[in-house]
Enzyme design. Structure first.
Site, mmCIF file in Angstrom:
data_model
loop_
_atom_site.group_PDB
_atom_site.id
_atom_site.type_symbol
_atom_site.label_atom_id
_atom_site.label_comp_id
_atom_site.label_asym_id
_atom_site.label_seq_id
_atom_site.Cartn_x
_atom_site.Cartn_y
_atom_site.Cartn_z
ATOM 1 N N ASP A 209 0.827 -1.199 0.000
ATOM 2 C CA ASP A 209 0.000 0.000 0.000
ATOM 3 C C ASP A 209 0.861 1.248 0.000
ATOM 4 O O ASP A 209 1.830 1.353 0.736
ATOM 5 C CB ASP A 209 -0.866 -0.036 1.271
ATOM 6 C CG ASP A 209 -1.937 1.036 1.290
ATOM 7 O OD1 ASP A 209 -2.764 1.043 0.378
ATOM 8 O OD2 ASP A 209 -1.937 1.841 2.231
ATOM 9 N N HIS A 341 -10.005 -1.467 -5.923
ATOM 10 C CA HIS A 341 -11.004 -1.031 -4.932
ATOM 11 C C HIS A 341 -11.053 0.488 -4.766
ATOM 12 O O HIS A 341 -11.845 0.989 -3.988
ATOM 13 C CB HIS A 341 -10.678 -1.679 -3.593
ATOM 14 C CG HIS A 341 -9.348 -1.222 -3.069
ATOM 15 N ND1 HIS A 341 -8.153 -1.581 -3.659
ATOM 16 C CD2 HIS A 341 -9.035 -0.395 -2.061
ATOM 17 C CE1 HIS A 341 -7.166 -0.985 -3.020
ATOM 18 N NE2 HIS A 341 -7.660 -0.259 -2.034
HETATM 19 C C1 GLC Z 1 -4.181 3.099 -0.690
HETATM 20 C C2 GLC Z 1 -5.368 2.175 -0.679
HETATM 21 C C3 GLC Z 1 -6.568 2.965 -0.284
HETATM 22 C C4 GLC Z 1 -6.333 3.536 1.093
HETATM 23 C C5 GLC Z 1 -5.006 4.297 1.179
HETATM 24 C C6 GLC Z 1 -4.596 4.511 2.607
HETATM 25 O O1 GLC Z 1 -4.319 4.106 -1.632
HETATM 26 O O2 GLC Z 1 -5.517 1.540 -1.917
HETATM 27 O O3 GLC Z 1 -7.743 2.212 -0.337
HETATM 28 O O4 GLC Z 1 -7.366 4.397 1.438
HETATM 29 O O5 GLC Z 1 -3.957 3.629 0.574
HETATM 30 O O6 GLC Z 1 -4.121 3.330 3.176
#
Ligand code: GLC
Ligand code: CA
Length: 574
Positions: A209, A341
């Protein structure tokens, strides 16, 4: 002799992303769960998938749908237990597939034991595991934040802690405090708890992430004021691709290299190709590949996602093919994807989701994706052509923190002005993350077969489930689902061509996407009409003069004409 891409299982493997809350609810509490995933593994295998990626299933208060983790070594209770997850890993492996987890280590939840300790006092041994700063004061003695950074969820990136009278940094929600990667002890705790713990249980890698935000610019300076009317400013350059990021990733890689696993990093706000190469060149030993936002980010303004700008087929082609070109003749690798997502559905965003076109459009996109070089990622529901919720979707249905914050901001700031609200809803209808998070459409019963009809799912099903669902498409010859299976079979059958081949674009006007691939002594040609109009096709000499045969297409019409959203793939006979 041009450099050939080295063959690896994680390059050829087709990845299917599961969003646990919305995939399949096994015990009818309205929330998807691990047992639900296990019950659908045969479906996934049948599709031709090799690797499953699960979005965060860890223990979490779910402020950001599990991207706020309160214990890396435990599971979100409604999803199941560690034992259930061990069963899942086993069940995936038993079917000859592999499984990767999400690795969310830029921040934790504010309820993680580390943060609870860190915030308990200034002298706590874990105080320095997060990023704490004293307040600043203006000339009138008013307390101010340490700097003017804006978080990725449109709010200030600092929150005041009454107890210890300091601010902590969070690049996302206030409930997602950033870990302090400068602290070595903290880094090693992350490696043990978030990484090793699960590698030891046999998983096959991680989707990492927001991988380029761990290292912040020293001194945390104010960002330049580009929006003088706003109290916070866009500050990506001070917290993205910071000075120590590659050192940290090499350290992570040292842990990973003890196992046969792979990583795919999420790489936001990095438009510069040479910056990206530093992460994905094999020699650099950092990440095996990354998700770039070039294509899925089209139309969204960096730092202001819902300020929509127009984009067309020319932009789509340019961005979708960018990494084909850049990684050619290098030791780097890339990903092929249009959904996850965090994005709206691809048919709605890049083609057409009206009833007369959407199946055709889905097949056309499948042919493009299935023949591009890189590791192919499919998001749950993409295989059946799920589409965005309609404009008439009631505003309360938007649940994502990003959408909710935005709507709140718009209505407060513009004094509940109905035109502003309707403009905001138009933007959300295109690019809100919610469209990907509604329940998977399994059949045409009341809750789309996601959960029993008697319970209310955590997010409402979208009305389109009656026409778009797995039960209707499975085994139906002309369905999108069966078409995807064929595309994935072909991709595997000709992997030298489709997975590893050399890419070349043929310019044939704005609305046609035509490209060749070369590999394993063979040539392929993909052509796709990205528009809803009939197009004359200037048959490339390659097809006209050589022994090319059509291996898949979504329409039967005259050779020199492409119907709306028609696509075809030709290959030379071996
Ligand atoms: C990434 C994830 C997202 C999340 C963010 C913070 O972008 O894909 O869904 O909100 O990180 O962890
Ligand atoms: Ca459940």
């Amino acid at each position: 002799m041009p450099l050939q891409h080295e063959h690896k299982w994680w390059k050829e493997g087709i990845v299917y992303q599961i969003y646990p809350a919305s995939f399949k609810d096994s015990n009818n509490d309205g929330i998807g769960d691990i047992a639900g995933i296990i019950s659908k593994l045969d479906y996934i295998r049948e599709l031709g998938v090799d690797i499953i990626w699960i979005s965060p299933h860890y223990k979490s208060p779910q402020v950001d749908m599990g991207y706020d983790i309160s214990d890396y070594e435990d599971i979100h209770e409604p999803y199941g237990t560690v034992e259930d997850v061990e069963m899942l890993i086993q069940a995936v492996h038993d079917r000859g597939m592999r499984i990767i987890f999400d690795l969310v280590i830029n921040h934790t939840s504010n309820l993680h034991a580390w943060f609870l300790e860190s915030r308990s006092s200034k002298s706590n041994p874990k105080r320095d595991w997060y990023i704490w700063r004293p307040a600043k004061y203006d000339e009138n003695g008013n307390r101010c934040r340490p700097n003017n950074w804006r978080s990725n969820f449109s709010e200030p990136a600092w929150t005041w802690d009454e107890n210890t009278q300091e601010y902590y940094l969070h690049l996302y929600a206030a409930e997602q405090p950033d870990l302090n990667w400068e602290n070595e002890e903290c880094r090693h705790a992350i490696y043990d708890s978030a990484i090793r713990f699960w590698l030891e249980k046999g998983i096959d890698g991680f989707r990492v992430d927001t991988v380029n935000r761990y290292s912040k610019y020293p001194g945390l300076p104010d960002a330049e004021v580009t929006q003088p009317r706003e109290e916070t400013q866009i500050a990506f350059k001070y917290f993205t691709n910071g000075p120590r990021i590659h050192e940290f990733l090499r350290e992570i890689n040292d842990v990973l290299s003890e196992y046969d696993v792979f990583t795919v990093g999420e790489l936001p706000n990095t438009p510069n190709e040479s910056d990206v190469m530093q992460y994905i060149s094999a020699q650099a030993k950092q990440l095996n590949m990354v998700f770039n936002f070039d294509t899925v980010g089209l139309g969204q303004t960096p730092g202001d996602r819902f300020r929509i700008t127009p984009y067309g087929n020319v932009d789509f082609k340019r961005e979708l093919t960018r990494w084909q070109r850049v990684i050619q003749d290098t030791d780097a690798w890339t990903t092929v994807f249009l959904e996850n997502h965090d994005q709206g559905r691809s048919i709605s965003r890049f083609a057409s989701d009206v009833p007369e076109h959407r199946v055709m459009a889905g097949k056309m996109l499948a042919m493009i994706l299935g023949t591009l070089t890189g590791t192919l990622f499919i998001y749950q529901g993409q295989e059946i052509g799920m589409i965005n919720a309609p404009l008439t979707w009631p505003v309360e249905e938007y649940k994502c923190i990003r959408s909710v914050n935005y709507l709140k901001m718009i209505s407060e700031r513009l004094n509940h002005d109905p035109t502003a609200l309707s403009k905001a809803l138009k933007a959300l209808q295109m690019v809100a993350r919610d469209h990907a998070r509604v329940p998977m459409q399994w059949d045409s019963t009341a809750n789309a077969g996601f959960c029993s009809e008697a319970v209310e799912p955590w997010m409402s099903v979208v009305g389109s489930y009656m026409e778009i669902n797995v039960a209707d498409q499975i085994g139906r010859k002309d369905s999108l689902l069966e078409f995807w299976k064929k595309v994935l079979d072909l991709r595997k059958l000709h992997k030298d061509l489709f997975v590893y081949g050399r890419f070349q674009l043929i310019e044939q006007g704005d609305d046609l996407m035509t490209f060749t691939k070369h590999g394993g002594d063979m040539t392929s040609l993909t052509v796709a009409n990205l528009s809803s109009e009939m197009k004359k096709w200037e048959i490339p000499s390659l097809v006209a003069s050589t022994d090319m045969k059509l291996i898949i297409g979504n329409m039967k019409g005259p050779m020199d004409q492409l119907g709306p959203y028609e696509g075809r793939v030709y290959i030379s006979s071996p």
